[in-house]
Design an enzyme around this catalytic site. Structure first.
Site, PDB file in Angstrom:
ATOM      1  N   TYR A 149       0.813  -1.210   0.000  1.00 13.51           N
ATOM      2  CA  TYR A 149       0.000   0.000   0.000  1.00 13.51           C
ATOM      3  C   TYR A 149       0.849   1.263   0.000  1.00 13.51           C
ATOM      4  CZ  TYR A 149      -4.917  -1.338   0.312  1.00 13.51           C
ATOM      5  OH  TYR A 149      -6.184  -1.761   0.035  1.00 13.51           O
ATOM      6  N   LYS A 219       5.389 -14.407   5.945  1.00 14.74           N
ATOM      7  CA  LYS A 219       6.237 -15.227   5.071  1.00 14.74           C
ATOM      8  C   LYS A 219       7.698 -15.010   5.470  1.00 14.74           C
ATOM      9  CE  LYS A 219       6.493 -18.072   1.513  1.00 14.74           C
ATOM     10  NZ  LYS A 219       6.017 -19.472   1.634  1.00 14.74           N
ATOM     11  N   ASP A 285       1.330 -19.434   3.481  1.00 14.50           N
ATOM     12  CA  ASP A 285       0.758 -20.507   2.672  1.00 14.50           C
ATOM     13  C   ASP A 285       0.191 -21.620   3.542  1.00 14.50           C
ATOM     14  OD1 ASP A 285       3.576 -20.455   3.108  1.00 14.50           O
ATOM     15  OD2 ASP A 285       3.813 -22.282   1.937  1.00 14.50           O
ATOM     16  N   ASP A 309      -4.809  -9.139   2.273  1.00 17.07           N
ATOM     17  CA  ASP A 309      -5.682  -9.053   1.099  1.00 17.07           C
ATOM     18  C   ASP A 309      -6.110 -10.449   0.665  1.00 17.07           C
ATOM     19  OD1 ASP A 309      -7.074  -7.829  -0.906  1.00 17.07           O
ATOM     20  OD2 ASP A 309      -5.332  -7.278  -2.101  1.00 17.07           O
TER      21      ASP A 309
END
Length: 421
Positions: A149, A219, A285, A309
């Protein structure tokens, strides 16, 4: 005339007749804004009689603002949200051809609305692609001002991109840009300050609502100094500021190393028995898989922008889609909060009576909860749940529900009001 909502010592002071600015929105914004206001007004009257009511104040953004003022996001709109603290908005279309990258992003960054809060829950009767949607009850805290963003990008072929590439290669010694002459670049800023205020808000939310856990989704196994740092800063904050009310998975692992797994399991069990919030982390994930297989393992989610998101939309799909998923953008320090529909403008069905107002209505529920008007919020929840259980829905859900009754936007709105307590 109504009065302004104020904030004092971090607590909202809400008058009996607060002024709430609203943006109608583009496309189906007009179709869903009035029904939402109608439902909120009915719920407030049902809960409090004539003692409380909302005074709506329209402010402009999007196509309507451009048509009337020549600006997509007038300064007066920003000032209204600052003056009245709490507002609500329909979906906005990003202008084509330059200027503002996104009106939604502009609002969030200008007001520093650092939390994007997306509660995800299932309503009985709503079609779901998973077997046990009733197990899904999560609250996503998505960082709203950093990561992608921030919008720091360099397009291949541009002069600035060449300077940036040369700086990385010549000054910083970067050697792993595989195709330097044709590479575009994006910078991913993740700060300690931004991470801490998001995680702090998520933990306080869990404590205030007696929710069992906060999961830091990241991550960090690949992006060690951005997403990995986010995880570590989150744990540091929990252990420093919420030591008496939380138990971190990092602490659990330290007990395993020092005293063995049995001792760690005992400590974890004791923490749960004492009502402590469990702070844990999951790789992004893996979380996307776990949320499908074991949704009951996760309650409050704290994550960065891009992860949030993806996660928001997947979880919404698990309970019926973004058409019935609410959202809010909040700065808990200043009190600024804008509640919004989480879907797009759907211009192809604008004005047809097919739009589903549920996302904006449920965002209105979040607004009432934020204001402390819990009784009115519960009226809407009950009315909506009963409407869905009767299988009375708008066109988007009707297409997936056998034996459902198709209602127009206005008829669906009336049904919710009719089904309140």
């Amino acid at each position: 005339m109504g009065d302004r909502i104020e904030i004092k010592d971090g607590k909202l002071i809400v008058p009996e007749k607060p002024i709430i600015p609203f943006i109608e929105g583009d496309g189906i914004g007009k179709d869903i804004t009035e029904p939402t206001q109608k439902v909120i007004e009915a719920a407030v009257e049902k809960a409090y009689g004539r003692h409380r009511r909302i005074e709506w104040k329209e402010v402009l953004a999007g196509q309507k603002a451009f048509d009337q003022t020549g600006e997509w996001l007038p300064d007066a709109t920003i000032e209204s949200f600052k003056d009245y603290l709490v507002g609500i908005k329909g979906p906005l279309q990003t202008p084509v051809g330059g200027g503002i990258r996104s009106l939604n992003v502009a609002l969030r960054q200008t007001l520093d609305l650092y939390v994007c809060l997306r509660p995800i829950r299932w309503f009985k009767g709503v079609p779901s692609p998973i077997r046990y949607p009733e197990m899904v009850n999560m609250h996503i805290f998505r960082e709203n001002t950093e990561d992608i963003y921030a919008g720091i990008e360099y397009m291949t072929g541009e002069e600035e991109t060449t300077k940036f590439r040369d700086f990385l290669v010549d000054e910083m010694g970067v050697k792993n840009i595989r195709f330097p002459e044709s590479t575009s670049f994006g910078v991913k800023p993740i700060s300690k300050d931004g991470s801490e205020r998001l995680v702090k808000a998520a933990i306080r939310y869990a404590i205030d609502r007696n929710l069992p856990s906060v999961t830091l989704v990241h991550k960090g196994n690949i992006m060690k100094f951005t997403e990995g740092a986010f995880k570590n800063w989150g744990y540091d904050l929990a252990e420093e500021y919420f030591k008496d009310k939380t138990f971190t998975w990092r602490h659990y692992e330290s007990i395993v190393k020092a005293h063995g797994k049995e001792a760690a399991d005992d400590a974890l069990a004791m923490a749960k028995d004492n009502g402590k919030v469990i702070i844990k982390d999951v790789i992004t994930d893996a979380f996307l898989q776990e949320s499908l297989l074991r949704p009951y393992d996760h309650s409050v989610i704290a994550t960065m922008n891009l992860n949030g998101d993806y996660i928001s939309d997947q979880l919404a799909a698990m309970v019926g889609g973004i058409g019935i998923s609410p959202g809010a953008n909040i700065n808990y320090k200043s009190g600024y909060a804008i509640f919004e529909a989480t879907h797009g403008t759907a211009p192809t069905i604008a004005g047809t009576g097919q739009a589903n107002p549920s996302s904006l209505i449920l965002s209105g529920v979040m607004m009432l909860e934020y204001m402390g008007w819990q009784e009115a919020a519960e009226e809407i929840f009950y009315g909506m749940e009963k409407t869905f259980s009767k299988r009375k829905v708008t066109a988007d859900l009707h297409a997936y529900m056998e034996g459902a009754e198709l209602l127009s936007t206005s008829a669906f709105t009336d049904e919710i009001i009719k089904n309140m307590y």
